[in-house]
Design a protein around this motif. Structure first.
Motif, PDB file in Angstrom:
ATOM      1  N   UNK A 180      97.303  44.157  47.123  1.00 57.42           N
ATOM      2  CA  UNK A 180      97.202  42.730  46.790  1.00 57.42           C
ATOM      3  C   UNK A 180      95.838  42.389  46.250  1.00 57.42           C
ATOM      4  N   UNK A 181      94.796  42.664  47.015  1.00 58.39           N
ATOM      5  CA  UNK A 181      93.425  42.524  46.542  1.00 58.39           C
ATOM      6  C   UNK A 181      92.941  43.856  45.983  1.00 58.39           C
ATOM      7  N   UNK A 223      93.272  57.847  49.818  1.00 55.67           N
ATOM      8  CA  UNK A 223      93.218  57.006  51.011  1.00 55.67           C
ATOM      9  C   UNK A 223      92.493  55.709  50.705  1.00 55.67           C
ATOM     10  N   UNK A 224      92.902  54.657  51.384  1.00 54.73           N
ATOM     11  CA  UNK A 224      92.280  53.341  51.220  1.00 54.73           C
ATOM     12  C   UNK A 224      91.011  53.291  52.051  1.00 54.73           C
ATOM     13  N   UNK A 225      89.907  52.931  51.410  1.00 51.47           N
ATOM     14  CA  UNK A 225      88.620  52.961  52.099  1.00 51.47           C
ATOM     15  C   UNK A 225      88.241  51.598  52.671  1.00 51.47           C
ATOM     16  N   UNK A 226      88.438  50.537  51.903  1.00 51.93           N
ATOM     17  CA  UNK A 226      88.036  49.200  52.350  1.00 51.93           C
ATOM     18  C   UNK A 226      89.266  48.360  52.663  1.00 51.93           C
ATOM     19  N   UNK A 227      89.034  47.318  53.450  1.00 53.21           N
ATOM     20  CA  UNK A 227      90.105  46.382  53.803  1.00 53.21           C
ATOM     21  C   UNK A 227      89.485  45.019  54.053  1.00 53.21           C
ATOM     22  N   UNK A 228      88.928  44.439  52.979  1.00 49.81           N
ATOM     23  CA  UNK A 228      88.248  43.153  53.081  1.00 49.81           C
ATOM     24  C   UNK A 228      89.116  42.054  52.496  1.00 49.81           C
ATOM     25  N   UNK A 229      88.888  40.822  52.948  1.00 50.47           N
ATOM     26  CA  UNK A 229      89.609  39.669  52.433  1.00 50.47           C
ATOM     27  C   UNK A 229      88.924  39.170  51.169  1.00 50.47           C
ATOM     28  N   UNK A 230      88.927  40.019  50.147  1.00 45.15           N
ATOM     29  CA  UNK A 230      88.284  39.696  48.876  1.00 45.15           C
ATOM     30  C   UNK A 230      88.546  40.813  47.892  1.00 45.15           C
ATOM     31  N   UNK A 231      88.091  40.641  46.656  1.00 45.88           N
ATOM     32  CA  UNK A 231      88.295  41.641  45.618  1.00 45.88           C
ATOM     33  C   UNK A 231      87.017  42.433  45.371  1.00 45.88           C
ATOM     34  N   UNK A 232      87.158  43.731  45.231  1.00 43.53           N
ATOM     35  CA  UNK A 232      86.034  44.604  44.914  1.00 43.53           C
ATOM     36  C   UNK A 232      86.235  45.207  43.531  1.00 43.53           C
ATOM     37  N   UNK A 233      85.258  45.001  42.658  1.00 42.47           N
ATOM     38  CA  UNK A 233      85.285  45.612  41.334  1.00 42.47           C
ATOM     39  C   UNK A 233      84.127  46.590  41.191  1.00 42.47           C
ATOM     40  N   UNK A 234      82.907  46.131  41.486  1.00 40.28           N
ATOM     41  CA  UNK A 234      81.721  46.973  41.344  1.00 40.28           C
ATOM     42  C   UNK A 234      81.326  47.590  42.683  1.00 40.28           C
ATOM     43  N   UNK A 235      80.963  48.872  42.628  1.00 43.39           N
ATOM     44  CA  UNK A 235      80.515  49.583  43.809  1.00 43.39           C
ATOM     45  C   UNK A 235      79.639  50.746  43.366  1.00 43.39           C
ATOM     46  N   UNK A 236      78.947  51.368  44.313  1.00 42.47           N
ATOM     47  CA  UNK A 236      78.077  52.492  43.971  1.00 42.47           C
ATOM     48  C   UNK A 236      77.961  53.425  45.172  1.00 42.47           C
ATOM     49  N   UNK A 245      79.284  47.922  48.088  1.00 45.19           N
ATOM     50  CA  UNK A 245      80.280  47.277  47.242  1.00 45.19           C
ATOM     51  C   UNK A 245      80.221  45.760  47.384  1.00 45.19           C
ATOM     52  N   UNK A 246      80.768  45.080  46.387  1.00 45.58           N
ATOM     53  CA  UNK A 246      80.877  43.630  46.416  1.00 45.58           C
ATOM     54  C   UNK A 246      82.254  43.250  46.953  1.00 45.58           C
ATOM     55  N   UNK A 247      82.312  42.148  47.679  1.00 43.35           N
ATOM     56  CA  UNK A 247      83.578  41.578  48.116  1.00 43.35           C
ATOM     57  C   UNK A 247      83.602  40.131  47.624  1.00 43.35           C
ATOM     58  N   UNK A 248      84.431  39.888  46.619  1.00 41.79           N
ATOM     59  CA  UNK A 248      84.426  38.598  45.930  1.00 41.79           C
ATOM     60  C   UNK A 248      85.563  37.713  46.423  1.00 41.79           C
ATOM     61  N   UNK A 249      85.197  36.531  46.896  1.00 40.72           N
ATOM     62  CA  UNK A 249      86.172  35.528  47.283  1.00 40.72           C
ATOM     63  C   UNK A 249      86.136  34.384  46.278  1.00 40.72           C
ATOM     64  N   UNK A 250      86.866  33.318  46.550  1.00 47.68           N
ATOM     65  CA  UNK A 250      87.029  32.251  45.556  1.00 47.68           C
ATOM     66  C   UNK A 250      85.713  31.569  45.211  1.00 47.68           C
ATOM     67  N   UNK A 251      84.868  31.327  46.200  1.00 45.38           N
ATOM     68  CA  UNK A 251      83.628  30.585  45.950  1.00 45.38           C
ATOM     69  C   UNK A 251      82.367  31.378  46.265  1.00 45.38           C
ATOM     70  N   UNK A 252      82.463  32.410  47.105  1.00 51.60           N
ATOM     71  CA  UNK A 252      81.291  33.211  47.470  1.00 51.60           C
ATOM     72  C   UNK A 252      81.640  34.687  47.419  1.00 51.60           C
ATOM     73  N   UNK A 253      80.596  35.520  47.330  1.00 53.12           N
ATOM     74  CA  UNK A 253      80.778  36.970  47.337  1.00 53.12           C
ATOM     75  C   UNK A 253      79.674  37.584  48.187  1.00 53.12           C
ATOM     76  N   UNK A 254      79.952  38.741  48.760  1.00 52.80           N
ATOM     77  CA  UNK A 254      78.971  39.393  49.615  1.00 52.80           C
ATOM     78  C   UNK A 254      78.786  40.850  49.209  1.00 52.80           C
ATOM     79  N   UNK A 255      77.618  41.389  49.553  1.00 53.08           N
ATOM     80  CA  UNK A 255      77.342  42.811  49.365  1.00 53.08           C
ATOM     81  C   UNK A 255      77.535  43.508  50.709  1.00 53.08           C
ATOM     82  N   UNK A 256      78.347  44.548  50.695  1.00 55.71           N
ATOM     83  CA  UNK A 256      78.689  45.267  51.917  1.00 55.71           C
ATOM     84  C   UNK A 256      78.403  46.758  51.746  1.00 55.71           C
TER      85      UNK A 256
END
Length: 345
Positions: A270-271, A285-298, A308-319
């Motif tokens: 879904x995300x 295997x699935x590595x992350x399971x965050x309530x947001x979308x991840x596009x960029x990672x390193x 990685x980034x976890x992008x939500x509708x109004x904010x995003x975080x670095x994890x």
């Protein structure tokens, strides 16, 4: 004069407290230790995306770019002392560079060229990027010392370029034959056969990247409905396999530095989350399971962590996630738009 110095000092202190209050952890006088994470954030007084750095544990958040433009996609030089990034005013894109050992470049970063998607060569002497200058939307190489640049692509609309690990080749996507095909250019070959097509189909092949020993290539193909598929093949294009069949849209593959794994993003659940597999495509295997979308990672240099980034509708975080344990730590909190993370190698 003393009056103005006091006013400036008060303003600077207030600005520092404002920026740091938007992150989960901070240090007023950050002392950095390798590796650092560079990322883009709008935790700024002018509400523009700027470039920040912090320790891998999220401490010592520091803004290292002060531009009246939105700044994105930071990339460290191989020695970790410089950061190249993109800035945009919506109409045009620009490339700038800062020197972490010269704080004056934080306010006045070096202008590189008009363009986007810059990456350093493995020896740090050149930049590879895409530019639309001279009405030629092409891949360019720039000599960092002389500031001389020249196009190396085939004259077609070209994008998503990257050096091979030894710096002797460039992989990029070419539209010479109408659709985007994946090609590899040998920089030491002066003949007409210097460029070879690695993958071509009715789909668009982009996001090409080499494994760290240069023997494998991973890339994404997108069909007419913009659904992405991840592929792995030999460096000459042979033994091509599609590894993300039945997974939804998948793209942005990146090999681990130790050569044992490939990571990519997929919206199978879904995300967009990060998935990993062996370099033969097995063991997905699935590595992350965050309530947001991840596009960029390193990947980290030791291949033990992924930021990685976890992008939500109004904010995003670095994890950051520990590959072995699966433990995820939110480094920035969710009070700003924190995106485009990159780890110092």
């Amino acid at each position: 004069m003393r009056k103005y110095l006091i006013v400036f000092a008060v303003f600077a202190a207030a600005y520092t407290m404002f920026a740091q209050s938007l992150f989960a952890q901070s240090s007023i006088e950050p002392k950095f230790s390798k590796p650092l994470i560079a990322f883009s954030s709008d935790a700024t007084l002018n509400d523009k995306q700027q470039i920040f750095i912090m320790d891998l544990n999220g401490d010592g958040v520091k803004e290292v770019c002060f531009k009246d433009l939105d700044c994105y996609n930071p990339r460290f030089s191989p020695n970790g002392k410089k950061i190249v990034f993109c800035a945009t005013n919506i109409v045009s894109d620009f490339i700038y560079m800062i020197d972490l050992e010269d704080t004056s470049t934080f306010t006045f970063p070096k202008y590189v060229d008009g363009g986007t998607d810059p990456v350093f060569s493995p020896d740090g002497k050149y930049l590879l990027y895409r530019s639309e200058k001279n009405d030629n939307n092409a891949v360019y190489v720039l000599d960092i010392v002389s500031d001389e640049s020249f196009p190396i692509s085939d004259g077609s609309l070209s994008t998503h370029a990257e050096f091979s690990p030894d710096g002797n080749k460039v992989i990029y996507s070419s539209s010479l034959d109408e659709n985007f095909d994946l090609v590899v250019l040998d920089l030491n070959d002066t003949s007409d056969n210097a460029q070879k097509t690695i993958a071509d189909s009715k789909d668009a092949e982009i996001y090409g990247t080499f494994s760290h020993d240069g023997k494998l290539i991973a890339y994404s193909s997108f069909d007419i409905n913009y659904k992405g598929y991840v592929h792995i093949c030999n460096a000459d294009g042979k033994n091509n396999i599609t590894i993300s069949k039945g997974m939804g849209s998948s793209y942005n593959p990146k090999f681990s530095p130790d050569g044992s794994k490939l990571a990519f993003v997929s919206d199978k659940s879904g995300n967009f989350e990060i998935y990993t597999c062996n370099t033969d495509g097995s063991g997905i295997s699935k590595l992350t399971n965050k309530n947001g979308n991840t596009i960029e990672f390193d990947w980290s240099a030791d291949s033990k962590k992924i930021v990685f980034e976890s992008m939500k509708e109004t904010v995003s975080s670095i994890n950051v996630i520990d590959i072995e344990t699966g433990n995820i730590e939110n480094l920035t909190g969710e009070k700003a738009n924190n995106i485009n993370p990159c780890i110092q190698k």
